[in-house]
Design a protein around this motif. Structure first.
Motif, PDB file in Angstrom:
ATOM      1  N   GLY A 188      11.841  10.345  -3.761  1.00 40.76           N
ATOM      2  CA  GLY A 188      12.547  10.083  -2.567  1.00 40.76           C
ATOM      3  C   GLY A 188      11.198  10.490  -1.253  1.00 40.76           C
ATOM      4  O   GLY A 188      11.238   9.888   0.232  1.00 40.76           O
ATOM      5  N   VAL A 189       9.548  10.547  -1.177  1.00 43.75           N
ATOM      6  CA  VAL A 189       8.481  10.415   0.042  1.00 43.75           C
ATOM      7  C   VAL A 189       7.557   9.346   0.178  1.00 43.75           C
ATOM      8  O   VAL A 189       7.182   9.216  -1.346  1.00 43.75           O
ATOM      9  N   HIS A 190       7.803   8.338   0.566  1.00 40.96           N
ATOM     10  CA  HIS A 190       6.758   7.434   0.815  1.00 40.96           C
ATOM     11  C   HIS A 190       5.128   8.122   1.301  1.00 40.96           C
ATOM     12  O   HIS A 190       4.747   8.682   1.602  1.00 40.96           O
ATOM     13  N   LYS A 202       1.247  -1.372  -0.305  1.00 39.55           N
ATOM     14  CA  LYS A 202      -0.294   0.447  -0.111  1.00 39.55           C
ATOM     15  C   LYS A 202       0.774   1.258  -0.038  1.00 39.55           C
ATOM     16  O   LYS A 202       0.876   2.252  -0.151  1.00 39.55           O
ATOM     17  N   MET A 203       2.333   1.105  -0.217  1.00 40.35           N
ATOM     18  CA  MET A 203       3.183   2.224   0.117  1.00 40.35           C
ATOM     19  C   MET A 203       3.842   2.253  -1.309  1.00 40.35           C
ATOM     20  O   MET A 203       4.042   1.559  -1.798  1.00 40.35           O
ATOM     21  N   ARG A 204       4.046   3.505  -1.469  1.00 45.10           N
ATOM     22  CA  ARG A 204       5.018   3.716  -2.661  1.00 45.10           C
ATOM     23  C   ARG A 204       5.667   5.262  -2.112  1.00 45.10           C
ATOM     24  O   ARG A 204       5.279   6.353  -1.736  1.00 45.10           O
TER      25      ARG A 204
END
Length: 246
Positions: free
Chosen positions: A74-76, A68-70
């Motif tokens: 460079g920022v989650h 669920k993260m991308r």
């Protein structure tokens, strides 16, 4: 020293930015440099720790939250639909805090009413009787042979009463209604009220703990340096660093 303080002294003004360097803004003072250096060193240490974690990272490590993260530059970024931002979460916790505060006020009001309507039975039982009925005998007969029921002309069941103690003639004319059931019913109602009072006091204590926990969570979402302090009983609380307000 009083005369020295009375004499007007020269006012030292801070040196301003030269006109040729006006495009760089205000002239940096030492205190400004200290803050900038502290911020720089803090970010430098954070980057060092992140580099160490990246160097010792396990390539086979996997968590379901990774799906669920991308990363965006460079920022989650959380891509799940049920994602709640920090401001919304803080607002929800504020509403929860207000609701618990309202329920606590309701419990305080009901506890005050119950305490006002009830009397402490245990204290009344342990307290000595203020009113005594002393009977003087006409002869030197043994006081143990004294019959209080015969003296008051009543049945033995009503001797212990200090009020509403009818005589035998009154009982024969109009038999008194049995009060045992009514007294038991009143006693049960009083005990139920005491149980309700204890339950409400316990519920109020739980609401206080919940309010303190929510308030701590809201404070942790804010700014400011804090330190976690653990007490001897194992409970932990946070202490914020006092900052001078300008």
């Amino acid at each position: 020293s009083s005369l020295r303080n009375a004499v007007k002294r020269k006012t030292h003004k801070e040196r301003s930015q030269p006109a040729a360097r006006a495009k760089f803004g205000l002239l940096e003072k030492h205190k400004d440099y200290v803050l900038r250096a502290q911020d720089f060193n803090k970010k430098k240490k954070t980057l060092q720790k992140l580099k160490e974690k990246a160097a010792f990272r396990n390539p086979d490590e996997f968590y379901f939250k990774m799906e669920k993260m991308r990363t965006n530059q460079g920022v989650h970024v959380n891509t799940s639909k049920d994602c709640i931002d920090a401001d919304t979460l803080k607002l929800l916790r504020t509403q929860d805090l207000n609701y618990i505060h309202m329920k606590k006020k309701v419990e305080d009001t009901k506890i005050e009413k119950l305490q006002g309507s009830l009397h402490c039975i245990s204290a009344l039982v342990d307290a000595p009787k203020q009113n005594t009925h002393t009977i003087f005998l006409d002869s030197d007969e043994d006081p143990d042979e004294f019959d209080a029921a015969k003296h008051f002309d009543t049945v033995p069941e009503l001797v212990q009463r200090s009020h509403n103690r009818p005589k035998r003639s009154q009982l024969e004319e109009s038999p008194a209604q049995p009060e045992t059931k009514s007294n038991d019913r009143l006693q049960r109602a009083r005990e139920a009220q005491y149980r309700e009072l204890l339950q409400r006091v316990e519920r109020k204590k739980k609401l206080d703990d919940a309010m303190q926990g929510l308030q701590t969570q809201r404070n942790l979402m804010g700014k400011g340096r804090r330190k976690k302090v653990t007490a001897e009983d194992g409970s932990a609380h946070f202490v914020w660093r006092q900052e001078r307000k300008r």
